[in-house]
Design a protein around this motif. Structure first.
Motif, PDB file in Angstrom:
ATOM      1  N   GLU A  52       0.830  -1.206   0.000  1.00 35.96           N
ATOM      2  CA  GLU A  52       0.000   0.000   0.000  1.00 35.96           C
ATOM      3  C   GLU A  52       0.866   1.258   0.000  1.00 35.96           C
ATOM      4  O   GLU A  52       0.589   2.219  -0.717  1.00 35.96           O
ATOM      5  CB  GLU A  52      -0.931  -0.021   1.219  1.00 35.96           C
ATOM      6  N   LYS A  53       1.940   1.232   0.784  1.00 34.31           N
ATOM      7  CA  LYS A  53       2.860   2.379   0.819  1.00 34.31           C
ATOM      8  C   LYS A  53       3.527   2.601  -0.541  1.00 34.31           C
ATOM      9  O   LYS A  53       3.777   3.731  -0.946  1.00 34.31           O
ATOM     10  CB  LYS A  53       3.934   2.168   1.888  1.00 34.31           C
ATOM     11  N   LYS A  54       3.832   1.520  -1.240  1.00 34.81           N
ATOM     12  CA  LYS A  54       4.484   1.603  -2.546  1.00 34.81           C
ATOM     13  C   LYS A  54       3.477   1.777  -3.682  1.00 34.81           C
ATOM     14  O   LYS A  54       3.874   1.987  -4.832  1.00 34.81           O
ATOM     15  CB  LYS A  54       5.314   0.344  -2.811  1.00 34.81           C
ATOM     16  N   ASP A  55       2.191   1.644  -3.365  1.00 35.54           N
ATOM     17  CA  ASP A  55       1.120   1.665  -4.359  1.00 35.54           C
ATOM     18  C   ASP A  55       1.406   0.644  -5.462  1.00 35.54           C
ATOM     19  O   ASP A  55       1.301   0.912  -6.659  1.00 35.54           O
ATOM     20  CB  ASP A  55       0.925   3.065  -4.948  1.00 35.54           C
ATOM     21  N   THR A  80       9.158  -4.800 -13.598  1.00 36.68           N
ATOM     22  CA  THR A  80       9.968  -3.592 -13.459  1.00 36.68           C
ATOM     23  C   THR A  80      10.797  -3.699 -12.180  1.00 36.68           C
ATOM     24  O   THR A  80      10.657  -4.661 -11.412  1.00 36.68           O
ATOM     25  CB  THR A  80       9.083  -2.329 -13.368  1.00 36.68           C
ATOM     26  N   ASN A  81      11.619  -2.692 -11.937  1.00 41.25           N
ATOM     27  CA  ASN A  81      12.384  -2.660 -10.693  1.00 41.25           C
ATOM     28  C   ASN A  81      11.471  -2.606  -9.469  1.00 41.25           C
ATOM     29  O   ASN A  81      11.861  -3.058  -8.390  1.00 41.25           O
ATOM     30  CB  ASN A  81      13.367  -1.481 -10.695  1.00 41.25           C
ATOM     31  N   LEU A  82      10.284  -2.086  -9.623  1.00 41.48           N
ATOM     32  CA  LEU A  82       9.319  -2.056  -8.531  1.00 41.48           C
ATOM     33  C   LEU A  82       8.987  -3.479  -8.080  1.00 41.48           C
ATOM     34  O   LEU A  82       8.891  -3.761  -6.879  1.00 41.48           O
ATOM     35  CB  LEU A  82       8.055  -1.322  -8.989  1.00 41.48           C
ATOM     36  N   ASP A  83       8.835  -4.393  -9.024  1.00 41.62           N
ATOM     37  CA  ASP A  83       8.566  -5.790  -8.690  1.00 41.62           C
ATOM     38  C   ASP A  83       9.765  -6.431  -7.998  1.00 41.62           C
ATOM     39  O   ASP A  83       9.606  -7.177  -7.033  1.00 41.62           O
ATOM     40  CB  ASP A  83       8.212  -6.581  -9.955  1.00 41.62           C
ATOM     41  N   LEU A  84      10.949  -6.128  -8.490  1.00 37.02           N
ATOM     42  CA  LEU A  84      12.155  -6.695  -7.887  1.00 37.02           C
ATOM     43  C   LEU A  84      12.356  -6.173  -6.469  1.00 37.02           C
ATOM     44  O   LEU A  84      12.768  -6.930  -5.580  1.00 37.02           O
ATOM     45  CB  LEU A  84      13.371  -6.400  -8.751  1.00 37.02           C
ATOM     46  N   ASP A  85      12.044  -4.905  -6.241  1.00 34.40           N
ATOM     47  CA  ASP A  85      12.126  -4.348  -4.883  1.00 34.40           C
ATOM     48  C   ASP A  85      11.142  -5.052  -3.958  1.00 34.40           C
ATOM     49  O   ASP A  85      11.468  -5.369  -2.807  1.00 34.40           O
ATOM     50  CB  ASP A  85      11.835  -2.844  -4.892  1.00 34.40           C
ATOM     51  N   MET A  86       9.934  -5.312  -4.451  1.00 25.07           N
ATOM     52  CA  MET A  86       8.940  -5.991  -3.630  1.00 25.07           C
ATOM     53  C   MET A  86       9.364  -7.432  -3.358  1.00 25.07           C
ATOM     54  O   MET A  86       9.210  -7.925  -2.240  1.00 25.07           O
ATOM     55  CB  MET A  86       7.561  -5.956  -4.270  1.00 25.07           C
ATOM     56  N   ALA A  87       9.909  -8.096  -4.352  1.00 22.23           N
ATOM     57  CA  ALA A  87      10.384  -9.468  -4.175  1.00 22.23           C
ATOM     58  C   ALA A  87      11.480  -9.522  -3.107  1.00 22.23           C
ATOM     59  O   ALA A  87      11.481 -10.414  -2.252  1.00 22.23           O
ATOM     60  CB  ALA A  87      10.903 -10.021  -5.505  1.00 22.23           C
ATOM     61  N   LYS A  88      12.389  -8.574  -3.158  1.00 29.41           N
ATOM     62  CA  LYS A  88      13.469  -8.507  -2.162  1.00 29.41           C
ATOM     63  C   LYS A  88      12.888  -8.306  -0.759  1.00 29.41           C
ATOM     64  O   LYS A  88      13.290  -8.977   0.198  1.00 29.41           O
ATOM     65  CB  LYS A  88      14.422  -7.365  -2.519  1.00 29.41           C
ATOM     66  N   GLU A  89      11.940  -7.406  -0.631  1.00 29.33           N
ATOM     67  CA  GLU A  89      11.290  -7.142   0.663  1.00 29.33           C
ATOM     68  C   GLU A  89      10.561  -8.387   1.164  1.00 29.33           C
ATOM     69  O   GLU A  89      10.626  -8.733   2.341  1.00 29.33           O
ATOM     70  CB  GLU A  89      10.314  -5.969   0.535  1.00 29.33           C
ATOM     71  N   MET A  90       9.871  -9.077   0.268  1.00 27.53           N
ATOM     72  CA  MET A  90       9.158 -10.303   0.639  1.00 27.53           C
ATOM     73  C   MET A  90      10.131 -11.369   1.138  1.00 27.53           C
ATOM     74  O   MET A  90       9.864 -12.035   2.138  1.00 27.53           O
ATOM     75  CB  MET A  90       8.336 -10.828  -0.528  1.00 27.53           C
TER      76      MET A  90
END
Length: 95
Positions: A52-55, A80-90
Motif C-alpha cells: 500500500e505504501k508503494k502503491d 519492473t524494478n518495482l517488482d524486484l524491490d517488492m520481491a526482495k522485501e518479501m
C-alpha cells in the motif's frame, strides 16, 4: 516505471532467492511456506502494508501455510524494478 528486458530480468533474478519467471507472461513468481496459517497471514498483512505504501500490489493466493506470489507491473506491461524491490522485501520479511 519501465519494463525490464528479458536479459536484464534474468540477470537480476539470480540475486533473488527462489524467484523465477512465469511461463507465457512477463511476471515473476515464488511460493512461500510458513509454519502455520497465522505466520502466513501475518506475513501477508505486513506485505499488504508495504504494498500500500508503494502503491504496488501483488497477485497472491493463500492456502493454510502456503502463499503463492506473482509480481508484474501491469501499467508497464511486465516486470519492473518495482517488482524486484517488492520481491526482495518479501524475501527479507519471510525469514
Amino acid at each position: 516505471m519501465q519494463k525490464l528486458s528479458k536479459a536484464e530480468l534474468e540477470k537480476k533474478l539470480k540475486r533473488l532467492s527462489g524467484w523465477k519467471l512465469v511461463k507465457g507472461r512477463s511476471a515473476i513468481t515464488k511460493t512461500f511456506k510458513f509454519n502455520n496459517f497465522q505466520d502466513a497471514f501475518g506475513w501477508m498483512t505486513s506485505m499488504a502494508i508495504y504494498a500500500e505504501k508503494k502503491d504496488h500490489h501483488p497477485e497472491w493466493f493463500n492456502v493454510y501455510s502456503t502463499v503463492e506470489v506473482t509480481l508484474s507491473t501491469h501499467d508497464a506491461g511486465g516486470v519492473t524494478n518495482l517488482d524486484l524491490d517488492m520481491a526482495k522485501e518479501m524475501n527479507q520479511k519471510s525469514k
